[in-house]
Design a protein around this motif. Structure first.
Motif, mmCIF file in Angstrom:
data_model
loop_
_atom_site.group_PDB
_atom_site.id
_atom_site.type_symbol
_atom_site.label_atom_id
_atom_site.label_comp_id
_atom_site.label_asym_id
_atom_site.label_seq_id
_atom_site.Cartn_x
_atom_site.Cartn_y
_atom_site.Cartn_z
ATOM 1 N N UNK A 1 0.805 -19.476 -12.572
ATOM 2 C CA UNK A 1 2.111 -20.037 -12.314
ATOM 3 C C UNK A 1 2.076 -21.519 -12.651
ATOM 4 N N UNK A 2 3.113 -21.968 -13.275
ATOM 5 C CA UNK A 2 3.162 -23.380 -13.665
ATOM 6 C C UNK A 2 3.699 -24.243 -12.529
ATOM 7 N N UNK A 3 3.466 -25.539 -12.639
ATOM 8 C CA UNK A 3 4.002 -26.483 -11.654
ATOM 9 C C UNK A 3 5.523 -26.416 -11.624
ATOM 10 N N UNK A 4 6.118 -26.246 -12.815
ATOM 11 C CA UNK A 4 7.574 -26.192 -12.909
ATOM 12 C C UNK A 4 8.133 -24.976 -12.153
ATOM 13 N N UNK A 14 15.169 -21.095 -8.151
ATOM 14 C CA UNK A 14 14.822 -19.699 -8.428
ATOM 15 C C UNK A 14 13.976 -19.167 -7.283
ATOM 16 N N UNK A 15 13.718 -17.874 -7.318
ATOM 17 C CA UNK A 15 12.833 -17.228 -6.355
ATOM 18 C C UNK A 15 11.727 -16.515 -7.102
ATOM 19 N N UNK A 16 10.566 -16.355 -6.460
ATOM 20 C CA UNK A 16 9.494 -15.600 -7.121
ATOM 21 C C UNK A 16 9.911 -14.140 -7.305
ATOM 22 N N UNK A 17 9.453 -13.527 -8.404
ATOM 23 C CA UNK A 17 9.737 -12.105 -8.563
ATOM 24 C C UNK A 17 8.800 -11.320 -7.642
ATOM 25 N N UNK A 18 8.967 -10.021 -7.591
ATOM 26 C CA UNK A 18 8.230 -9.200 -6.634
ATOM 27 C C UNK A 18 6.720 -9.264 -6.876
ATOM 28 N N UNK A 19 6.284 -9.314 -8.118
ATOM 29 C CA UNK A 19 4.836 -9.402 -8.404
ATOM 30 C C UNK A 19 4.270 -10.727 -7.911
ATOM 31 N N UNK A 20 5.005 -11.811 -8.186
ATOM 32 C CA UNK A 20 4.556 -13.125 -7.732
ATOM 33 C C UNK A 20 4.552 -13.180 -6.197
ATOM 34 N N UNK A 25 1.670 -13.355 -1.052
ATOM 35 C CA UNK A 25 1.376 -12.751 0.247
ATOM 36 C C UNK A 25 -0.124 -12.539 0.412
ATOM 37 N N UNK A 26 -0.765 -12.031 -0.634
ATOM 38 C CA UNK A 26 -2.216 -11.823 -0.591
ATOM 39 C C UNK A 26 -2.933 -13.162 -0.446
ATOM 40 N N UNK A 27 -2.500 -14.155 -1.218
ATOM 41 C CA UNK A 27 -3.118 -15.484 -1.181
ATOM 42 C C UNK A 27 -3.072 -16.083 0.223
ATOM 43 N N UNK A 28 -1.950 -15.944 0.909
ATOM 44 C CA UNK A 28 -1.785 -16.538 2.230
ATOM 45 C C UNK A 28 -2.102 -15.581 3.379
ATOM 46 N N UNK A 29 -2.553 -14.376 3.042
ATOM 47 C CA UNK A 29 -2.933 -13.420 4.076
ATOM 48 C C UNK A 29 -1.753 -12.944 4.902
ATOM 49 N N UNK A 30 -0.607 -12.741 4.249
ATOM 50 C CA UNK A 30 0.606 -12.300 4.920
ATOM 51 C C UNK A 30 1.086 -10.984 4.324
ATOM 52 N N UNK A 31 1.887 -10.258 5.077
ATOM 53 C CA UNK A 31 2.566 -9.107 4.490
ATOM 54 C C UNK A 31 3.776 -9.642 3.720
#
Length: 127
Positions: A1-4, A14-20, A25-31
Motif C-alpha cells: 500500500x502506498x503512502x497516498x 476513500x476506504x480500503x477494499x475488502x482484501x486490504x 485486520x490480520x496486521x492489528x490482530x482484529x476481526x
C-alpha cells in the motif's frame, strides 16, 4: 500500500477494499467486525481505564464528575426517597450473591450491567 492510499483513508477520501481490510485486520490482530467498528475515542478511553489504578479510581467523586453532564445526579437526593431504592437494590444484590455466588463487587457490577442493558433497550424503543 502506498503512502497516498493510506493518506486517502485517513482523510476519508476513500476506504480500503475488502482484501486490504482483511490484511489490516490480520496486521492489528482484529476481526473484520472489530476493525470496522473501531472507534479511536473509545479505544483511548479504554486505555485510560486500563492504566488507572484502583486507588485512583476510589478517589474519583463520580457524582461530582458526571453531575456536570447530568445535573440530576447532583439534585436527586433532595427529591427521591432513596431509602426505598436502597432496600430494593440491596435485595437484588443479595439475591445475585446467594444465587450465583458473586462477591459484593461482582454483584454490583452485574446489576450495573443489567441496568445498562435495560437502558439501551428502553432507549431503542423510544427511538
Amino acid at each position: 500500500m502506498s503512502r497516498q492510499t493510506i493518506s486517502k483513508w485517513e482523510t476519508d477520501e476513500t476506504l480500503p477494499d475488502i482484501r486490504q481490510s482483511k490484511r489490516l485486520a490480520v496486521l492489528y490482530g482484529l476481526s473484520l467486525d472489530e476493525l470496522i467498528e473501531f472507534d479511536i475515542d473509545v479505544k483511548e478511553i479504554q486505555e485510560v481505564i486500563d492504566r488507572t489504578s484502583g486507588e485512583t479510581t476510589d478517589k474519583i467523586n463520580r457524582t461530582k464528575v458526571w453531575g456536570k453532564k447530568y445535573p440530576v445526579l447532583v439534585r436527586y437526593r433532595k427529591e427521591v426517597e432513596t431509602e426505598y431504592y436502597n432496600t430494593e437494590l440491596s435485595r437484588l444484590l443479595d439475591n445475585l450473591r446467594k444465587k450465583y455466588g458473586y462477591d459484593e463487587l461482582d454483584a454490583f457490577l452485574v446489576l450495573k450491567d443489567i441496568l445498562a442493558a435495560l437502558w439501551k433497550n428502553r432507549k431503542k424503543k423510544q427511538d
